[in-house]
Design a protein around this motif. Structure first.
Motif, mmCIF file in Angstrom:
data_model
loop_
_atom_site.group_PDB
_atom_site.id
_atom_site.type_symbol
_atom_site.label_atom_id
_atom_site.label_comp_id
_atom_site.label_asym_id
_atom_site.label_seq_id
_atom_site.Cartn_x
_atom_site.Cartn_y
_atom_site.Cartn_z
ATOM 1 N N GLU A 34 0.835 -1.205 0.000
ATOM 2 C CA GLU A 34 0.000 0.000 0.000
ATOM 3 C C GLU A 34 0.869 1.253 0.000
ATOM 4 O OE1 GLU A 34 -3.234 2.541 0.045
ATOM 5 O OE2 GLU A 34 -3.195 0.389 -0.352
ATOM 6 N N ALA A 35 1.936 1.218 0.803
ATOM 7 C CA ALA A 35 2.838 2.369 0.839
ATOM 8 C C ALA A 35 3.571 2.549 -0.488
ATOM 9 C CB ALA A 35 3.841 2.207 1.984
ATOM 10 N N LEU A 36 3.840 1.455 -1.183
ATOM 11 C CA LEU A 36 4.546 1.519 -2.462
ATOM 12 C C LEU A 36 3.624 1.847 -3.639
ATOM 13 C CD1 LEU A 36 6.766 -1.668 -2.033
ATOM 14 C CD2 LEU A 36 7.576 0.704 -1.975
ATOM 15 N N SER A 37 2.322 1.781 -3.399
ATOM 16 C CA SER A 37 1.374 1.905 -4.510
ATOM 17 C C SER A 37 1.438 3.275 -5.183
ATOM 18 C CB SER A 37 -0.052 1.629 -4.012
ATOM 19 O OG SER A 37 -0.446 2.592 -3.043
ATOM 20 N N GLU A 38 1.837 4.308 -4.438
ATOM 21 C CA GLU A 38 1.931 5.630 -5.066
ATOM 22 C C GLU A 38 3.009 5.657 -6.145
ATOM 23 O OE1 GLU A 38 4.042 8.808 -2.785
ATOM 24 O OE2 GLU A 38 3.716 7.432 -1.099
ATOM 25 N N HIS A 39 3.940 4.707 -6.080
ATOM 26 C CA HIS A 39 4.973 4.602 -7.098
ATOM 27 C C HIS A 39 4.637 3.536 -8.139
ATOM 28 C CE1 HIS A 39 7.394 7.095 -4.440
ATOM 29 N NE2 HIS A 39 7.257 6.206 -3.471
ATOM 30 N N ARG A 40 3.440 2.951 -8.027
ATOM 31 C CA ARG A 40 3.013 1.866 -8.915
ATOM 32 C C ARG A 40 3.991 0.693 -8.866
ATOM 33 N NH1 ARG A 40 -1.712 1.120 -9.755
ATOM 34 N NH2 ARG A 40 -1.283 0.016 -11.711
ATOM 35 N N LEU A 41 4.517 0.428 -7.659
ATOM 36 C CA LEU A 41 5.448 -0.668 -7.437
ATOM 37 C C LEU A 41 4.916 -1.579 -6.347
ATOM 38 C CD1 LEU A 41 8.815 1.329 -7.466
ATOM 39 C CD2 LEU A 41 7.936 -0.138 -9.302
ATOM 40 N N MET A 42 5.448 -2.797 -6.297
ATOM 41 C CA MET A 42 5.041 -3.759 -5.280
ATOM 42 C C MET A 42 6.156 -4.784 -5.101
ATOM 43 S SD MET A 42 2.328 -6.202 -7.315
ATOM 44 C CE MET A 42 2.905 -7.382 -8.548
ATOM 45 N N VAL A 43 6.030 -5.557 -4.017
ATOM 46 C CA VAL A 43 6.908 -6.699 -3.811
ATOM 47 C C VAL A 43 6.413 -7.831 -4.697
ATOM 48 C CG1 VAL A 43 7.837 -8.309 -2.095
ATOM 49 C CG2 VAL A 43 7.319 -5.944 -1.448
ATOM 50 N N GLY A 44 7.316 -8.531 -5.359
ATOM 51 C CA GLY A 44 6.912 -9.575 -6.299
ATOM 52 C C GLY A 44 6.189 -10.746 -5.663
ATOM 53 N N PRO A 45 6.816 -11.487 -4.745
ATOM 54 C CA PRO A 45 6.133 -12.634 -4.130
ATOM 55 C C PRO A 45 4.927 -12.183 -3.318
ATOM 56 C CG PRO A 45 8.509 -12.748 -3.779
ATOM 57 C CD PRO A 45 8.217 -11.386 -4.322
ATOM 58 N N LYS A 46 3.854 -12.973 -3.386
ATOM 59 C CA LYS A 46 2.626 -12.625 -2.660
ATOM 60 C C LYS A 46 1.986 -13.903 -2.133
ATOM 61 C CE LYS A 46 -1.703 -10.005 -3.057
ATOM 62 N NZ LYS A 46 -2.614 -9.285 -3.970
ATOM 63 N N PRO A 47 2.396 -14.347 -0.939
ATOM 64 C CA PRO A 47 1.763 -15.543 -0.354
ATOM 65 C C PRO A 47 0.288 -15.300 -0.069
ATOM 66 C CG PRO A 47 3.784 -14.919 0.818
ATOM 67 C CD PRO A 47 3.438 -13.782 -0.091
ATOM 68 N N SER A 48 -0.451 -16.369 0.147
ATOM 69 C CA SER A 48 -1.884 -16.222 0.446
ATOM 70 C C SER A 48 -2.115 -15.495 1.762
ATOM 71 C CB SER A 48 -2.556 -17.598 0.483
ATOM 72 O OG SER A 48 -1.993 -18.405 1.495
ATOM 73 N N THR A 49 -1.093 -15.448 2.620
ATOM 74 C CA THR A 49 -1.193 -14.711 3.882
ATOM 75 C C THR A 49 -0.693 -13.277 3.729
ATOM 76 O OG1 THR A 49 0.970 -15.603 4.514
ATOM 77 C CG2 THR A 49 -0.980 -16.772 5.317
ATOM 78 N N HIS A 50 -0.850 -12.702 2.528
ATOM 79 C CA HIS A 50 -0.285 -11.387 2.233
ATOM 80 C C HIS A 50 -0.788 -10.287 3.150
ATOM 81 C CE1 HIS A 50 -4.113 -10.697 0.095
ATOM 82 N NE2 HIS A 50 -3.921 -11.884 -0.462
ATOM 83 N N ASP A 51 -1.960 -10.463 3.752
ATOM 84 C CA ASP A 51 -2.482 -9.419 4.629
ATOM 85 C C ASP A 51 -1.910 -9.507 6.036
ATOM 86 O OD1 ASP A 51 -3.774 -11.802 5.119
ATOM 87 O OD2 ASP A 51 -5.775 -10.938 5.268
ATOM 88 N N THR A 52 -1.119 -10.544 6.344
ATOM 89 C CA THR A 52 -0.568 -10.688 7.693
ATOM 90 C C THR A 52 0.921 -11.004 7.709
ATOM 91 O OG1 THR A 52 -1.176 -13.036 7.741
ATOM 92 C CG2 THR A 52 -2.764 -11.483 8.642
ATOM 93 N N CYS A 53 1.468 -11.586 6.649
ATOM 94 C CA CYS A 53 2.881 -11.989 6.685
ATOM 95 C C CYS A 53 3.777 -10.752 6.648
ATOM 96 C CB CYS A 53 3.209 -12.940 5.540
ATOM 97 S SG CYS A 53 3.143 -12.195 3.891
ATOM 98 N N THR A 54 5.000 -10.906 7.143
ATOM 99 C CA THR A 54 5.950 -9.803 7.205
ATOM 100 C C THR A 54 7.126 -10.066 6.274
ATOM 101 O OG1 THR A 54 7.276 -10.760 8.983
ATOM 102 C CG2 THR A 54 5.343 -9.430 9.632
ATOM 103 N N ILE A 55 7.841 -9.006 5.939
ATOM 104 C CA ILE A 55 8.999 -9.144 5.054
ATOM 105 C C ILE A 55 10.058 -10.029 5.705
ATOM 106 C CG2 ILE A 55 10.924 -7.893 4.013
ATOM 107 C CD1 ILE A 55 8.282 -7.625 2.506
ATOM 108 N N GLY A 56 10.282 -9.857 6.999
ATOM 109 C CA GLY A 56 11.252 -10.706 7.676
ATOM 110 C C GLY A 56 10.864 -12.166 7.637
ATOM 111 N N GLY A 57 9.576 -12.441 7.830
ATOM 112 C CA GLY A 57 9.104 -13.818 7.752
ATOM 113 C C GLY A 57 9.209 -14.371 6.348
ATOM 114 N N MET A 58 8.938 -13.531 5.348
ATOM 115 C CA MET A 58 9.051 -13.975 3.958
ATOM 116 C C MET A 58 10.502 -14.309 3.607
ATOM 117 S SD MET A 58 6.451 -11.281 2.135
ATOM 118 C CE MET A 58 6.739 -11.908 0.471
#
Length: 1003
Positions: free
Chosen positions: A136-160
């Motif tokens: 959401e924070a990156l959306s203003e730049h039209r960018l995102m993190v590539g991998p998107k697990p099904s737990t995308h609404d709760t998982c963290t970058i460190g956990g990923m």
């Protein structure tokens, strides 16, 4: 005790510090770490689980406020020799997020997007950042993190990073290892440094500097050189190899990339403090093609023909998953109808700069596949909203398969194996045959088919030694099967404890010895998440359900979906963590306010399970021995103050009953616990004031002006709140000058029309009677003859929410007896207050099962309707649809959970009202919760996160609909809006003028 590849046994000392060490460790952490340090039983119980089969209470929990504070916590642990485990969203399915260690939870405070370079498409992130929040924070730049697990609404970058996460989008963007540029790491022995790709010049510079970093790099190069042939020949050449360490990232052709070698190491090597990651453009438009086949294996056979189209994602699922999703309400009948004929499907998602381009790519695939030897039955969906709804059917896999109706509970254990995509169909056939051979079938098969990754949950019996023996034999056979296919034990969820012991089958002992050397380079004393991947604990140690056999307690509720067992209800959570999402839906309002694991639905469920584990059990003369790491942390049962504290901030909003993928119903569990906890004891004052509100309202009806004056006088107001356990910042509601029921008695009876009982709930009847009057107008204009119960009755809600379930049962018996003649005549009951209506539809049948009034309570359940549902049941409407009104609506949480809001939207549309249904979460008042002393801060925080800003942003003059008394009260407390009930708005839209003017303002 686990055995390593060279035959050595793990030293039992790695299982944790001694009790004496723990006391000194706790004091040091509290003194030196800027954060929350918790060694209490409730916190340890909440963190004793992840989403796996394993249970290991931690030594303690540290929630650092800064990354530097987290690093200091590791240093303190090193000084005391205590094991360390970093944790993000806690959704791991292989047991890597539970251990007898100090758990560092980064997800509450260390969540910052430190920097972003849009041109280079790179960002530096703290480890606790939630993926959806980051995107959401990156959306203003039209960018995102590539991998998107099904737990995308709760998982963290460190956990990923720890798990080398993937998700459906890995088809286009690769695994997390492919996104990592650099990592800032901290070793257990104190080296803090950035690592990444290492050129020869960089390697030489590190060596010239000397010290611990040079020692690590030198050891890594020696390991790589010694094992180069093994790494190149024994690693499966497949897109979804997640098992084992990423030693291949150290190869010269891969740039001796130390950061990527650490990805997927599950906190067993280093602590990640920051990550620099590559970003990808957000696809401007997407389209979905669905291909149907005769079975899931045939769908697997078709994967190689789809891959040349280069989709964003290529998912597969079978008919069993679709059936389970529909049966559990995770898929609608319309969504099921949208699927093409068949029993196995491929869901293929494409991106494009325009919608036309994305659609064209999907159509091209469909056209090409229709000319293929194995021609599919197909569907091509163009509506983006419908595409997203259909996609969620696939994402609902774990929730849909955990508790299949009429079948034993399922478990992880072999849920993410991966094979070469061109061999997927045959692997699915052989896997299904193995499942059937062990008597576990049928099971749902689904997953990321474009990369050969197969998900499933299997009904393993993990409650006794015979069942766990079969489990072990199956897993060993399955490991050999996937290895024969050139595949990986794990294609997504990692090794942890579930698969660490099996790595020699996949890689061979020589490669496993390389893993041990790799571990020793960074963590020679085995203090980082010991027992995972290297020197692993046995896969059948520490099983959560092994030995979980407490005596079944007598309960007030019947728990029909849990085999009538509270012990099963307490263990229902499977750890998915949807309750930890920060936006969308309702669940879980208290977690969103506090960020505390213990205040999430999952955390509370885990605490309740640990409470039951600590109760005396009936396990026969030979109970199964618990695993060596298991422990009982809550031993005082229903009287536990740790459990009470965990449940205290539960708003009993009931959202988890519908939003939790496995339908944990924490509101019911809380009521049950309070009933037992306070049995024979003095209760909090609010239980006697707010809990007995229907009685006090009945007394106030004799002199409402006097009651209002007493409760709102400057001095008496404070005294009343202090005695009643009410927060002094709350305004007490005012009693109406005349109750609705008294007004209705004075009214001339209507002799024509279809009979309907209008339920005079306590809140509408005593505080907002004008709503019931408006409902009478609407109902009579719609052709109904309105009746009201002849005596004062109640649904028992306030007694249920405060756990006074014996009183609630007596109240419901009286209600059932009074309504029985009408109920047996089939007369519908219309509820205006959603929380009271929900009691009749859900709580009452479960509370009164087996009671003499059970049949009438069931009739009451089946015949109770909301006003909108009653009007929606009859398409003929009195409204002409020409109102041209725009409104916003805040659905009550209980309505959201039990009845839904669809009927309201349809009725409003027929009346010409364009309604925006807010997705702002719980209002935060939640009945008695927000009034009680000690809850005000959380109540206000919940409102400020959603409802209040949404209402404040509404254009002036826009009607705000809120059927719930709590919702209206909270909205009025924090905004200038004066929310209205659906009945009021509909009454205003009637063609005839109101013959009964609004009542005078409450005194």
């Amino acid at each position: 005790m686990a055995v390593s590849a060279d035959g050595t046994r793990r030293d039992e000392r790695t299982r944790g510090a001694t009790a004496h060490d723990e006391d000194a460790l706790r004091r040091a952490l509290e003194t030196r770490v800027d954060g929350e340090v918790r060694f209490d039983a409730g916190s340890r119980a909440a963190y004793a689980h992840d989403s796996s089969n394993y249970q290991r209470p931690p030594i303690g929990v540290v929630v650092p406020r800064t990354v530097d504070a987290g690093a200091e916590a590791v240093r303190v642990c090193a000084e005391h020799g205590a094991p360390v485990l970093s944790r993000g969203g806690g959704t791991s399915l292989a047991g890597q997020c539970v251990n007898t260690a100090i758990v560092i939870d980064w997800s509450k405070y260390c969540t910052a997007l430190v920097s972003v370079d849009p041109d280079a498409r790179r960002a530096v992130v703290e480890p606790g950042a939630c993926l959806d929040d980051l995107n959401e924070a990156l959306s203003e730049h039209r960018l995102m993190v590539g991998p998107k697990p099904s737990t995308h609404d709760t998982c963290t970058i460190g956990g990923m990073i720890g798990n080398n996460s993937c998700g459906a989008s890995a088809q286009a963007y690769g695994k997390m290892v492919d996104s990592v540029v650099r990592l800032e790491i901290l070793t257990y022995d104190g080296l803090r440094t950035w690592v990444g790709e290492t050129s020869t010049a960089e390697y030489d510079r590190v060596q010239d500097e000397g010290g611990r970093r040079a020692e690590i790099y030198r050891a890594l190069r020696e390991l790589r050189d010694d094992g180069m042939e093994l790494i190149r020949t024994r690693y499966p050449d497949i897109p979804r190899r997640v098992s084992g360490y990423n030693l291949d990232s150290l190869l010269p052709e891969n740039g001796f990339h130390v950061a990527r070698a650490l990805v997927g190491s599950e906190s067993t090597l280093v602590t990640v403090l920051h990550a620099e990651i590559e970003l990808v453009p957000v696809p401007p438009h997407q389209s979905l093609a669905v291909l149907g086949y005769e079975d899931v294996a045939a769908a697997g056979d078709a994967v190689p023909r789809v891959l040349p189209s280069r989709p964003l994602a290529l998912e597969g699922m079978d008919a069993r998953l679709l059936d389970l999703a529909e049966g559990l309400g995770l898929a609608t009948p319309h969504q099921v109808e949208e699927m093409p004929e068949g029993a196995g499907w491929l869901m293929v998602r494409f991106g494009g700069d325009t919608k036309e381009e994305a659609d064209r790519r999907a159509r091209d695939l469909v056209d090409r596949m229709e000319r293929a030897p194995l021609r599919p039955r197909r569907t091509f969906i163009r509506d983006p909203a419908e595409e997203e709804r259909l996609w969620r059917v696939r994402e609902a896999g774990l929730g849909a398969t955990a508790y299949p109706p009429g079948r034993p509970d399922t478990h992880e254990g072999w849920e993410d194996s991966a094979v070469p995509p061109d061999r997927l169909g045959d692997y699915l056939r052989d896997l299904r045959a193995l499942v059937d051979e062990f008597g576990y079938g049928p099971v749902a098969l689904y997953g990321h088919f474009g990369q050969g990754c197969v998900h499933t949950r299997i009904p393993f019996d993990l409650e006794d030694e015979k069942g766990t023996g079969n489990y072990r034999r199956f897993i060993e056979r399955a490991a050999r099967l996937v290895t024969r296919y050139g595949g990986s034990l794990s294609g997504e969820h990692g090794d942890g404890q579930a698969r660490g012991e099996l790595l020699p089958i996949m890689f061979g002992d020589d490669v496993v010895r390389l893993f041990e050397r790799f571990k020793a380079v960074f963590d020679p004393d085995d203090r980082m998440n010991p027992g995972k991947i290297v020197h692993p604990n046995r896969l059948d140690d520490d099983l959560d359900h092994l030995g979980y056999a407490p005596a079944e307690p007598h309960t007030h509720f019947s728990y029909p979906d849990d085999h009538h067992r509270f012990t099963h209800a307490a263990a229902r959570c499977v750890g998915i963590g949807n309750c930890r999402s920060s936006s969308g839906g309702v669940m879980c309002p208290s977690y969103r306010a506090t960020g505390e694991e213990e205040h999430s639905t999952r955390g509370r469920a885990r605490v309740l399970m640990e409470m039951m584990r600590g109760m005396p059990g009936d396990q026969g003369s030979n109970p199964p021995a618990p695993g060596p790491g298991s422990a009982t942390v809550i031993t005082d049962g229903w009287r536990s103050t740790d459990v009470l504290d965990a449940l205290d901030l539960c708003l009993a909003c009931k959202a988890c009953r519908s939003e939790c993928p496995v339908n944990v119903d924490m509101a019911t569990y809380k009521a049950e616990f309070l009933a037992h906890h306070y049995a024979g004891r003095i209760r909090p004052p609010a239980h006697y004031t707010m809990g007995w509100l229907p009685l006090w309202a009945r007394f106030a009806a004799f002199a409402p002006r006097t009651a209002n004056a007493a409760l709102h006088a400057p001095v008496l107001d404070g005294v009343a709140k202090r005695i009643g356990g009410i927060d002094p910042r709350r305004d007490l509601p005012r009693f109406a000058s005349e109750r609705f029921t008294d007004w209705f008695k004075r009214r001339p009876p209507r002799e024509v029309g279809t009979r309907v009982v209008l339920w005079p709930d306590t809140f509408t009847n005593n505080f907002h009677p004008h709503i019931a009057k408006a409902a009478v107008r609407v109902l009579e204009a719609s052709g109904y003859r309105v009746e009201v119960p002849p005596v004062a009755l109640c649904c028992g809600l306030t007694w249920i929410s405060t756990g006074q379930l014996g009183v609630a049962a007596r109240v419901l018996r009286r209600t059932a007896a009074a309504l029985a003649p009408r109920l047996r005549d089939g007369v519908p009951v219309v509820g205006l207050e959603p929380s009271c209506t929900a009691v009749f539809r859900a709580d009452a049948p479960e509370l009164m099962e087996g009671d003499a009034c059970e049949d009438d309570i069931k009739r009451l359940r089946d015949q109770t309707r909301t006003l909108a549902e009653l009007l929606d049941d009859h398409p003929d409407t009195i409204f002409d649809g020409a109102a041209d009104v725009r409104a916003v609506a805040q659905p009550h949480c209980h309505q959201h959970a039990i009845m839904g809001f669809g009927a309201d939207e349809r009725v409003l549309a027929r009346a010409g009202v364009d309604v925006e249904t807010l997705d702002a979460g719980c209002c935060g008042l939640a009945g008695n919760f927000g009034f009680e002393r000690g809850h005000h801060e959380v109540s206000v925080a919940v409102a400020e996160q959603g409802v209040w800003p949404a209402v404040r942003d509404t254009a002036p003059g826009t009607p705000v609909l809120a059927d719930g008394f709590s919702c209206r009260t909270q909205i009025e407390a924090g905004t200038d809006a004066r929310p209205r009930h659906l009945a009021e708005l509909l009454a205003d839209l009637l063609p005839d003028p109101d013959p009964d003017p609004r009542p005078e303002p409450s005194p």
